[in-house]
Design a protein around this motif. Structure first.
Motif, PDB file in Angstrom:
ATOM      1  N   UNK A  85       0.836  -1.207   0.000  1.00 14.67           N
ATOM      2  CA  UNK A  85       0.000   0.000   0.000  1.00 14.67           C
ATOM      3  C   UNK A  85       0.867   1.251   0.000  1.00 14.67           C
ATOM      4  N   UNK A  86       1.934   1.243   0.789  1.00 13.69           N
ATOM      5  CA  UNK A  86       2.828   2.402   0.852  1.00 13.69           C
ATOM      6  C   UNK A  86       3.483   2.665  -0.495  1.00 13.69           C
ATOM      7  N   UNK A  87       3.964   1.615  -1.150  1.00 14.10           N
ATOM      8  CA  UNK A  87       4.614   1.793  -2.449  1.00 14.10           C
ATOM      9  C   UNK A  87       3.634   2.319  -3.499  1.00 14.10           C
ATOM     10  N   UNK A  88       2.413   1.791  -3.518  1.00 16.54           N
ATOM     11  CA  UNK A  88       1.406   2.251  -4.481  1.00 16.54           C
ATOM     12  C   UNK A  88       1.073   3.714  -4.254  1.00 16.54           C
ATOM     13  N   UNK A  89       0.901   4.116  -2.996  1.00 10.97           N
ATOM     14  CA  UNK A  89       0.554   5.506  -2.700  1.00 10.97           C
ATOM     15  C   UNK A  89       1.688   6.461  -3.054  1.00 10.97           C
ATOM     16  N   UNK A  90       2.918   6.082  -2.768  1.00 11.72           N
ATOM     17  CA  UNK A  90       4.056   6.950  -3.093  1.00 11.72           C
ATOM     18  C   UNK A  90       4.167   7.130  -4.600  1.00 11.72           C
ATOM     19  N   UNK A  91       4.020   6.039  -5.360  1.00  9.13           N
ATOM     20  CA  UNK A  91       4.089   6.157  -6.815  1.00  9.13           C
ATOM     21  C   UNK A  91       2.965   7.042  -7.351  1.00  9.13           C
ATOM     22  N   UNK A  92       1.765   6.907  -6.787  1.00 11.54           N
ATOM     23  CA  UNK A  92       0.645   7.741  -7.234  1.00 11.54           C
ATOM     24  C   UNK A  92       0.918   9.211  -6.934  1.00 11.54           C
ATOM     25  N   UNK A  93       1.455   9.511  -5.758  1.00 10.60           N
ATOM     26  CA  UNK A  93       1.748  10.899  -5.399  1.00 10.60           C
ATOM     27  C   UNK A  93       2.810  11.479  -6.315  1.00 10.60           C
ATOM     28  N   UNK A  94       3.861  10.706  -6.617  1.00 12.48           N
ATOM     29  CA  UNK A  94       4.928  11.217  -7.475  1.00 12.48           C
ATOM     30  C   UNK A  94       4.440  11.418  -8.913  1.00 12.48           C
ATOM     31  N   UNK A  95       3.587  10.546  -9.395  1.00 11.42           N
ATOM     32  CA  UNK A  95       3.016  10.753 -10.730  1.00 11.42           C
ATOM     33  C   UNK A  95       2.136  12.004 -10.753  1.00 11.42           C
ATOM     34  N   UNK A  96       1.339  12.187  -9.696  1.00  7.67           N
ATOM     35  CA  UNK A  96       0.522  13.394  -9.613  1.00  7.67           C
ATOM     36  C   UNK A  96       1.386  14.645  -9.493  1.00  7.67           C
ATOM     37  N   UNK A  97       2.493  14.533  -8.767  1.00  4.65           N
ATOM     38  CA  UNK A  97       3.394  15.674  -8.616  1.00  4.65           C
ATOM     39  C   UNK A  97       4.003  16.059  -9.958  1.00  4.65           C
ATOM     40  N   UNK A  98       4.356  15.064 -10.768  1.00  4.31           N
ATOM     41  CA  UNK A  98       4.887  15.346 -12.099  1.00  4.31           C
ATOM     42  C   UNK A  98       3.837  16.067 -12.948  1.00  4.31           C
ATOM     43  N   UNK A  99       2.569  15.608 -12.860  1.00  4.39           N
ATOM     44  CA  UNK A  99       1.492  16.284 -13.584  1.00  4.39           C
ATOM     45  C   UNK A  99       1.261  17.686 -13.034  1.00  4.39           C
ATOM     46  N   UNK A 100       1.351  17.836 -11.725  1.00  3.36           N
ATOM     47  CA  UNK A 100       1.181  19.138 -11.069  1.00  3.36           C
ATOM     48  C   UNK A 100       2.197  20.158 -11.563  1.00  3.36           C
ATOM     49  N   UNK A 101       3.388  19.676 -11.935  1.00  6.41           N
ATOM     50  CA  UNK A 101       4.452  20.559 -12.410  1.00  6.41           C
ATOM     51  C   UNK A 101       4.485  20.686 -13.928  1.00  6.41           C
ATOM     52  N   UNK A 102       3.640  19.971 -14.621  1.00  7.26           N
ATOM     53  CA  UNK A 102       3.663  19.981 -16.082  1.00  7.26           C
ATOM     54  C   UNK A 102       2.944  21.212 -16.623  1.00  7.26           C
ATOM     55  N   UNK A 103       3.081  21.436 -17.933  1.00  7.06           N
ATOM     56  CA  UNK A 103       2.374  22.539 -18.595  1.00  7.06           C
ATOM     57  C   UNK A 103       0.878  22.242 -18.597  1.00  7.06           C
ATOM     58  N   UNK A 104       0.045  23.161 -18.142  1.00  6.54           N
ATOM     59  CA  UNK A 104      -1.392  22.895 -18.025  1.00  6.54           C
ATOM     60  C   UNK A 104      -2.109  22.928 -19.367  1.00  6.54           C
ATOM     61  N   UNK A 105      -3.365  22.473 -19.345  1.00 13.13           N
ATOM     62  CA  UNK A 105      -4.263  22.597 -20.490  1.00 13.13           C
ATOM     63  C   UNK A 105      -5.066  23.885 -20.331  1.00 13.13           C
ATOM     64  N   UNK A 106      -5.220  24.606 -21.419  1.00 12.98           N
ATOM     65  CA  UNK A 106      -5.876  25.913 -21.381  1.00 12.98           C
ATOM     66  C   UNK A 106      -7.071  25.916 -22.326  1.00 12.98           C
ATOM     67  N   UNK A 107      -8.248  26.192 -21.766  1.00 14.03           N
ATOM     68  CA  UNK A 107      -9.448  26.359 -22.586  1.00 14.03           C
ATOM     69  C   UNK A 107      -9.712  27.853 -22.727  1.00 14.03           C
TER      70      UNK A 107
END
Length: 444
Positions: free
Chosen positions: A139-161
């Motif tokens: 569970x710990x490994x799955x949650x850490x990987x999910x947080x790091x993937x979300x963090x990468x998306x959080x830092x990525x270029x956003x979508x603009x409408x």
């Protein structure tokens, strides 16, 4: 002695003789970012907001937080330029599975040669049983990987409408911002939802889904706002910013409204979030256009009564002209085809009955009886108005009709599009969009 032996046995019953140590390490490299920026983003997104997991973070103090609803309390031990250390001080829902005071964790931010940063996240704790150790390590490994993937998306270029709407307001152009706040922000913009609840002078709550939005800045020609509580149950994005800008046209009277929304959807949610966002912004922009172009305009609700010529069948027993299909009429030669034609004719009448409230048919075919009115600057009002206008154009040339309906309600120079980028010219050091680190500000 006998007393010492009794104390030893009691301790064995109260505490497990063996514990099962667990160590989980997850590494991930995030491009185009420095260790300091990565650490600030981790603190802002993961520590303060929960990292995109289905938890709510309650900040007990500057260094302590509680994960709701699990009752887990965590404390920051140190925060250096390249490392963050923390530990669980209260296990909450995990107290039956983990050993008290055994948890400790660290996140190290290592600078790479290609201007990227590698995050090394290590979590250590002791479990009470072997099964608990294996399960909670997973569970710990799955949650850490999910947080790091979300963090990468959080830092990525956003979508603009970005949506452009041309207004010909009957009110002064200088009052458009105040009118937008009153109609869209306070009344809900004509959406088929209850009016938003005003929490204070800057914040409102949309119910459902209990989404909290906040006015960030109000200028004479623009409004900026953001979502304070994005999440799985409110709005499935990591970050959100919005701006509505009014630009005076060269003609002097017309005004161009540019509505921009910048989002970073949850991983795998873009296919839902983006169409939903575009539909909501489009609806409110069109409603606001009707609101300022035709103040107080309404659309009549009426029932339709068909003439005797349009009811029933003709003298030969064929389905009437309002049948579903032109090629399935009864010719009296094929009983099977005759039954099908009658069935389709009845189905056509049923669907026309649904359309009566929208004013279906031409003026020659119907008699209207009004029984109420709906404001035109609402979603339902615009639907009824468009339906009634379409019914008066049924005799128009097919090609002209297709060209007109293909644009929907947009006129020349209007429409929306999705881009990859930021809200133009609105990122500055003095802008208070969100507290803490501005995601992606140095990755452009």
């Amino acid at each position: 002695s006998r007393c010492t032996w009794l104390v030893f046995c009691s301790c064995c019953f109260l505490h497990p003789v063996y514990s099962y140590p667990v160590r989980v390490q997850v590494d991930q490299t995030i491009p185009d970012i420095t260790p300091r920026q990565a650490k600030n983003a981790w603190l802002s997104y993961q520590w303060e907001q929960g990292g995109g997991l289905m938890v709510r973070v309650k900040q007990d103090s500057e260094l302590e937080r509680t994960l709701v609803p699990f009752g887990i309390q965590e404390t920051l031990l140190s925060s250096r330029v390249d490392e963050v250390r923390y530990r669980m001080t209260e296990l909450g829902a995990l107290r039956n599975y983990l050993i008290e005071n055994s948890h400790q964790a660290s996140v190290e931010f290592i600078e790479e040669e290609d201007y990227s940063t590698t995050l090394v996240w290590i979590v250590e704790f002791e479990a009470k049983t072997s099964w608990d150790a294996q399960f909670w390590a997973y569970v710990t490994e799955v949650n850490i990987k999910a947080i790091l993937e979300n963090l990468d998306t959080y830092l990525s270029t956003p979508q603009l409408y970005r949506r452009t709407t041309r207004l010909c307001p009957k009110i002064s152009a200088d009052n458009l911002v105040n009118e937008w706040i009153d109609f869209v922000w306070k009344q809900g913009g004509g959406l088929p939802l209850p009016s938003p609840q005003e929490l204070d002078d800057e914040r409102r709550m949309i119910v459902p889904p209990f989404l909290v939005e906040r006015l960030v800045d109000v200028e004479p020609d623009e409004v900026c706002y953001t979502v304070d509580n994005p999440g799985f149950f409110t709005y499935q994005v990591l970050t959100h910013k919005g701006r509505v800008r009014f630009e005076q046209e060269k003609s002097g009277r017309d005004v161009k409204m540019v509505w921009e929304v910048e989002i970073r959807p949850f991983r795998g949610w873009a296919w839902i979030v983006e169409p939903f966002t575009a539909a909501v912004i489009t609806t409110m922009a069109r409603n606001f256009k009707a609101h300022v172009n035709e103040p107080g305009a309404t659309v009549k609700l009426f029932t339709t009564s068909r003439g005797a010529k349009m009811q029933g069948k003709n003298s030969q027993g064929s389905a009437n002209q309002s049948s579903f299909s032109d090629g399935e009429r009864d010719t009296g030669k094929d009983k099977k085809k005759k039954k099908k034609g009658i069935s389709l004719g009845n189905a056509g009448k049923a669907f026309q009955g649904v359309g009566k409230i929208f004013g279906g048919g031409t003026d020659r075919e119907r008699t209207e009886k009004s029984f109420g009115e709906v404001r035109k600057d609402t979603w339902l009002g615009r639907v009824l108005d468009a339906r009634q206008k379409k019914s008066t154009q049924r005799q128009a040339d097919t090609r002209d009709k297709e060209q007109q309906t293909s644009r929907g309600e947009d006129e020349s120079g209007e429409g929306g599009e999705w881009l990859t980028g930021y809200i133009s010219d609105y990122y500055g050091e003095d802008e208070d969009w969100v507290s803490g680190y501005e995601p992606g500000a140095d990755r452009r």
